[in-house]
Design an enzyme around this catalytic site. Structure first.
Site, short mmCIF file in Angstrom:
data_model
loop_
_atom_site.label_atom_id
_atom_site.label_comp_id
_atom_site.label_asym_id
_atom_site.label_seq_id
_atom_site.Cartn_x
_atom_site.Cartn_y
_atom_site.Cartn_z
N SER A 68 62.27 36.27 34.21
CA SER A 68 61.27 36.97 35.65
C SER A 68 61.92 36.43 36.80
O SER A 68 61.75 36.82 38.34
CB SER A 68 60.52 36.97 35.39
OG SER A 68 59.83 36.13 35.31
N HIS A 108 56.05 32.75 39.17
CA HIS A 108 56.39 33.77 40.11
C HIS A 108 56.90 33.10 41.67
O HIS A 108 55.97 32.03 41.85
CB HIS A 108 55.90 34.69 39.80
CG HIS A 108 56.19 35.94 39.26
ND1 HIS A 108 55.34 37.16 38.74
CD2 HIS A 108 57.21 35.34 37.94
CE1 HIS A 108 56.37 37.03 37.73
NE2 HIS A 108 57.15 36.51 36.71
N ASP A 134 53.43 41.66 41.05
CA ASP A 134 52.58 40.68 39.85
C ASP A 134 50.89 41.75 39.35
O ASP A 134 50.16 41.46 38.32
CB ASP A 134 52.64 39.32 40.03
CG ASP A 134 53.52 39.05 39.34
OD1 ASP A 134 53.72 37.45 39.31
OD2 ASP A 134 54.85 40.07 39.51
#
Lengths: 192, 227
Positions: A68, A108, A134
């Protein structure tokens, strides 16, 4: 060339005697074998705890598990984290955080930050390679993350090295077998 | 006549391959001892090792030299040096265990000072251990005392140390004698190829090795009598 006496010939010489070294040892040497093993384990443990103290993060080295964050990080990369309280969290920084109730940390990028005068912040994250932010990953009803959820901030990385950890987690029997063999080697072989 | 050149790179036996004298309990040739632990030990058997494994060769030569001094000359082994090393290691492991348990009971941020203390102490102990093994212990593997028969003078001390370089076949054994009375130190050593002591199957031939030890010992003992 010296010739051997006939004393030992009736014993099997082809059998593998892995306890051979241990049988010739006295109590002190046996204790030292155990200590040797304990010291190797302790050294690894102390290095890990030392890193925890130095970086301030509860998990200073993590492995990227998903894609990701491509093209920045790929699955199998090793990340080095720090978690100093003085460093402010700003949009654009890559953080590793844990969602409440879940074990696995996620790495992230921070895309939005709200900060109060006294330093409290709440922030939103999104993976570079994801379509959406998210919020779907957070706890039910939670829309923002806080400082306490942060495990650390990415400071450096090593590509591919983390694949070993991923393989060992996917095949735990392999991990235990490897550890057992290494442990047996240290315990049974006499150090010179 | 070919000397055994232990130059097979990277060949390690991993404790197997002929190490020891095979499985099974000892035959107990009238030694009069009983018990499972005694049956498991193989002290009285001829030593057979993998002749290509340098560390096994050195260990067996060291052990046999120890046996000669302790059994033939009836000296008493002194464990002070070894106990020192064991104590340092035990203290280090103790610090590690304390760190582990404390961190488990009080999760990370609260345990920081204790953790920092334990980690630093552990590495300090490692440093002490390295200094101890390099300077105090060196390559000494036996410290033995000869008790003075009259009981008046302090004990004479015999020390054995040895070296065998990696992939080399020359084994050096050094015997040091420290007189209890005069505190003078005398040494004798020999360097021989290990091919002189082992036969082709890897058995240590005491008939070839024992006279060497005795010769070293007597050269230091007789000097004393002449003085």
């Amino acid at each position: 060339m010296v010739r051997a006496g006939a004393v030992g010939t009736h014993l099997s010489t082809s059998s593998l005697d892995i306890f051979g070294d241990l049988r010739k040892m006295n109590k002190r040497q046996l204790y030292y074998q155990v200590l040797n093993f304990a010291m190797i384990v302790s050294s690894a443990l102390m290095i890990w705890k030392g890193l925890i103290v130095l970086t301030g993060s509860e998990s200073p080295i993590v492995v990227v598990l998903s894609g990701s964050m491509e093209p920045a990080f790929h699955r199998g990369d090793l990340l080095f984290l720090t978690n100093f309280r003085e460093d402010p969290i700003r949009a654009g920084e890559i953080v590793v955080f844990k969602v409440e109730g879940r074990d696995i940390p996620i790495v992230h990028r921070v895309i939005k930050v709200h900060e109060k005068d006294n330093g409290d912040i709440k922030f939103l994250t999104k993976g570079d390679n994801n379509e959406v932010d998210d919020r779907g990953l957070y706890k039910e009803g939670q829309n923002w993350l806080e400082k306490k959820d942060v495990v650390g901030r990415a400071r450096g990385f090593l590509p591919y090295v983390g694949m070993v950890t991923i393989i060992m987690n996917d095949y735990p029997k392999f991990k235990y077998a490897l550890l057992a063999v290494m442990g047996a080697y240290v315990l049974l072989k006499r150090e010179s | 006549m070919a000397a055994v050149t232990a130059a097979q790179g990277g060949r390690s036996s991993g404790g197997g391959g002929g190490g020891g004298a095979g499985g099974g309990p000892s035959c107990g040739t009238g030694s009069g001892r009983s018990g499972l632990l005694d049956k498991w030990k193989i002290d009285d058997k001829p030593v057979k090792i993998d002749k290509w494994d340098g560390s096994a060769v050195k260990n067996s030569l060291d052990d046999s030299a120890k046996k000669v001094l302790l059994e033939k000359y009836k000296y008493v082994e002194n464990f002070g040096l070894i106990d020192g090393r064991l104590t340092i290691c035990t203290i280090s492991c103790f610090f590690a265990i304390v760190a582990l348990i404390w961190d488990y009971m009080h999760p990370f941020p609260e345990s920081k000072p204790v953790l920092a203390l334990c980690v630093i102490s552990y590495f300090v102990m490692m440093g002490i251990l390295t200094i101890y093994t390099s300077y105090k212990e060196k390559s000494i593997f036996l410290v033995a005392h000869r008790k003075d028969p009259t009981g008046m003078d302090p004990d004479d001390i015999w020390q054995l140390s040895s070296s065998l370089k990696r992939f080399d076949d020359k084994y050096t054994l050094k015997l040091t004698f420290i007189s209890g009375r005069t505190k003078q130190q005398r040494e004798a050593e020999f360097t021989k190829s290990i091919a002189k002591f082992f036969d082709h199957s890897g058995t240590l031939v005491m008939d070839a090795y024992e006279p060497e030890i005795s010769r070293l010992h007597d050269s230091l003992a007789t000097e004393r009598k002449i003085k």
